[in-house]
Design an enzyme around this catalytic site. Structure first.
Site, mmCIF file in Angstrom:
data_model
loop_
_atom_site.group_PDB
_atom_site.id
_atom_site.type_symbol
_atom_site.label_atom_id
_atom_site.label_comp_id
_atom_site.label_asym_id
_atom_site.label_seq_id
_atom_site.Cartn_x
_atom_site.Cartn_y
_atom_site.Cartn_z
ATOM 1 N NE ARG A 23 3.549 20.203 14.025
ATOM 2 C CZ ARG A 23 4.440 20.609 13.125
ATOM 3 N NH1 ARG A 23 4.771 21.878 13.026
ATOM 4 N NH2 ARG A 23 5.019 19.746 12.311
ATOM 5 C CD GLU A 50 -7.879 12.936 4.144
ATOM 6 O OE1 GLU A 50 -7.731 13.824 3.300
ATOM 7 O OE2 GLU A 50 -7.880 11.723 3.834
ATOM 8 C CB THR A 103 -7.488 -4.774 2.290
ATOM 9 O OG1 THR A 103 -6.533 -4.537 3.322
ATOM 10 C CG2 THR A 103 -7.305 -3.753 1.180
ATOM 11 C CG ASP A 155 -2.066 0.991 1.050
ATOM 12 O OD1 ASP A 155 -2.413 1.313 -0.102
ATOM 13 O OD2 ASP A 155 -2.605 1.443 2.070
ATOM 14 C CD GLU A 208 -6.109 4.974 4.696
ATOM 15 O OE1 GLU A 208 -5.454 4.243 3.925
ATOM 16 O OE2 GLU A 208 -5.595 5.636 5.619
ATOM 17 C CD GLU A 233 -5.380 3.002 -0.166
ATOM 18 O OE1 GLU A 233 -4.630 2.349 -0.921
ATOM 19 O OE2 GLU A 233 -5.169 3.143 1.057
ATOM 20 C CG HIS A 292 -4.499 10.953 2.608
ATOM 21 N ND1 HIS A 292 -5.547 10.841 3.484
ATOM 22 C CD2 HIS A 292 -3.571 10.043 3.013
ATOM 23 C CE1 HIS A 292 -5.274 9.890 4.384
ATOM 24 N NE2 HIS A 292 -4.086 9.402 4.127
ATOM 25 N NE ARG A 329 -7.591 6.792 9.649
ATOM 26 C CZ ARG A 329 -6.930 6.560 8.519
ATOM 27 N NH1 ARG A 329 -5.694 6.087 8.542
ATOM 28 N NH2 ARG A 329 -7.512 6.782 7.363
ATOM 29 C CD GLN A 357 -2.732 4.731 10.567
ATOM 30 O OE1 GLN A 357 -3.954 4.759 10.500
ATOM 31 N NE2 GLN A 357 -1.966 5.162 9.589
ATOM 32 C CB THR A 382 -5.995 7.922 1.461
ATOM 33 O OG1 THR A 382 -5.887 6.919 2.453
ATOM 34 C CG2 THR A 382 -7.341 8.606 1.569
ATOM 35 C CG ASP A 399 -5.579 0.641 3.843
ATOM 36 O OD1 ASP A 399 -5.635 -0.416 4.497
ATOM 37 O OD2 ASP A 399 -4.709 1.518 4.033
ATOM 38 C CE LYS A 438 -3.309 2.160 7.331
ATOM 39 N NZ LYS A 438 -4.125 3.044 6.483
#
Ligand code: CA
Length: 439
Positions: A154, A384, A268, A138, A210, A212, A145, A248, A251, A370, A244, A264
């Site tokens: 930030r 996002e 999939t 991947d 995600e 993809e 993204h 989070r 991750q 992504t 995918d 992950k």
């Protein structure tokens, strides 16, 4: 690159009326490949090509011996229970079969009745993975993204310096790749709850998808013999939709410094239909790199291919909750974008993958990473859209999502459309999150 030929003519029509309907994903100019059988039949899986609302059963077609020469040889490979041998056969075989099938399905074809006997309604089939996937990689190649994710923490953040120099990737897990319709349990893993000083082992609380594309490798390369950038597309059979699924919270805790693992490797999902690079030829567009950015090193430089190395594949994400399905409400649309914005092209991904000596094999699957576009509403993951879960997204019926809930179904769709070319589609890639297994 593939030049346009009569199989791309926008005026071409099939004797099968549903293939000519406006908005059909599978007109005669598409001819994508899958592996399927009659639903619930227990029959052997075999290769098939989509046309209109039907699948052309390639094993049944082969038994009728309608094709001569190279097309017959290619058909024998594509009719098998996996497409690996057909993928390995390369562009000459792919093109011979595409042209022969186009002739059989075109308006006025003499053998139309014999071919019609080989059709199965798409509504009555079930799919298998189209190939034995030995390896899955991947990538992470959408600048939009990457920036969206960095800026959750930030607002002024940039991507890591290597992002603009190489197509980043990790080696994924092939064993839990499933075909559209996949239902999987919310994974458990280690993560650090907000404010906690020690991790817990618990069901994921930040389940994401995600958007993809999946790139299916054609002929492989021997170990130690990289695929040159100007040859890369000869090793690319076609493209599917890919989700995918990503945990989070797991991750965030586990990926530094070696990359994702539990986050992950539990599921999939890919769409069953592979749209070939030949079918995508009308939708090639220019790949560009801003002059102020680093230009690719020579082994990644597309040269004359820059004019055609990007693909304008339009993509969409929809989400249907369990409550929405019960109430008969359709899925909510979350995102619409195009693959043409991707920072690195498919050819660059293949060239980079093999540049150090890594061998690819026919049927290997490569995720693009992504796909997010530059504008609002073009983000390819929930993290996002909902700013890391802080700004939940309205999905209708009074429901909101910061991340996915149990019972949520995510549906990816893709298509190509422009004036002067036939619209072609990818069908859909659908998957559902089930509750974590009790332990
Ligand atoms: Ca990914």
């Amino acid at each position: 690159m593939t030049l346009l030929d009569p199989t791309h003519a926008p005026a071409a029509r099939s004797w099968l009326a549903t293939a000519n309907a406006a908005g059909c994903d599978f007109p005669i100019q598409n001819l994508p490949f899958a592996v399927l059988r009659k639903r619930g039949s227990g029959e052997a899986y075999r290769g098939a090509v989509a046309i209109g609302d039907q699948a052309l059963d390639l094993a049944a077609l082969q038994a009728r011996k309608l094709l001569p020469g190279a097309a017959a040889d290619a058909l024998a490979l594509a009719a098998q229970a996996t497409l690996n041998d057909f993928m390995a056969a390369g562009p000459g075989a792919w093109r011979a079969l595409r042209h022969a099938l186009f002739a059989l399905l075109a308006e006025g074809a003499a053998q139309a009745d014999a071919v019609r006997a080989c059709l199965l309604p798409l509504a009555d089939v079930e799919y298998a993975l189209p190939a034995r996937i030995a390896d899955y990689t991947d990538f992470y190649t959408s600048l939009d993204h990457a920036l969206n994710c960095m800026r959750i923490m930030r607002p002024e953040a940039d991507v890591t310096p290597n992002f603009r120099w190489l197509p980043q990737a990790y080696h994924g897990r092939a064993s839990t790749i499933g075909v559209s319709g996949q239902r999987f349990h919310r994974p458990r893993g280690q993560f650090l709850p907000p404010g906690a000083s020690a991790p817990v082992f618990a069901p994921c609380t930040a389940m994401d998808y995600e958007l993809e594309l999946g790139l299916w490798v054609g002929p492989g390369n021997a170990a130690g013999q990289p695929i040159a950038i100007d040859q890369a597309e000869q090793h690319l059979f076609g493209v599917c939709l890919l989700n995918d699924w990503s945990a989070r919270d797991i991750q965030m805790w586990e990926m530094n410094p070696l990359g994702p693992f539990h986050a992950k490797n539990f599921a999939t999902t890919v769409s069953p239909w592979i749209v070939t690079m030949d079918a995508l030829a009308p939708y090639r567009t220019a790949w560009t790199r801003p002059a102020a950015d680093p230009q690719p090193l020579p082994y990644l430089e597309l040269g004359a291919q820059r004019a055609t190395a990007a693909l304008d594949i339009q993509l969409e994400v929809r989400l249907q909750s369990e409550a929405a399905a019960r109430a008969g409400r359709g899925p909510a649309r979350l995102t619409g974008t195009s693959f043409r914005h991707q920072y690195w092209s498919a050819a660059q991904m293949l060239a980079h993958h093999t540049a150090g000596g890594c061998a690819l094999q026919a049927g290997d699957l490569i995720g693009t990473g992504t796909i997010s576009g530059p504008g609002p509403g073009e983000a390819g993951a929930m993290i996002e859209l909902a700013h890391g879960g802080q700004k939940p997204v309205d999905i209708g019926g009074g429901e909101r999502r910061g991340f996915l809930a149990d019972g949520d179904t995510v549906i990816l769709r893709g298509w190509c459309e422009k004036p002067g070319a036939a619209r072609i589609g990818f069908g859909e890639c659908r998957g559902t999150v089930l509750p974590a297994i009790a332990i």
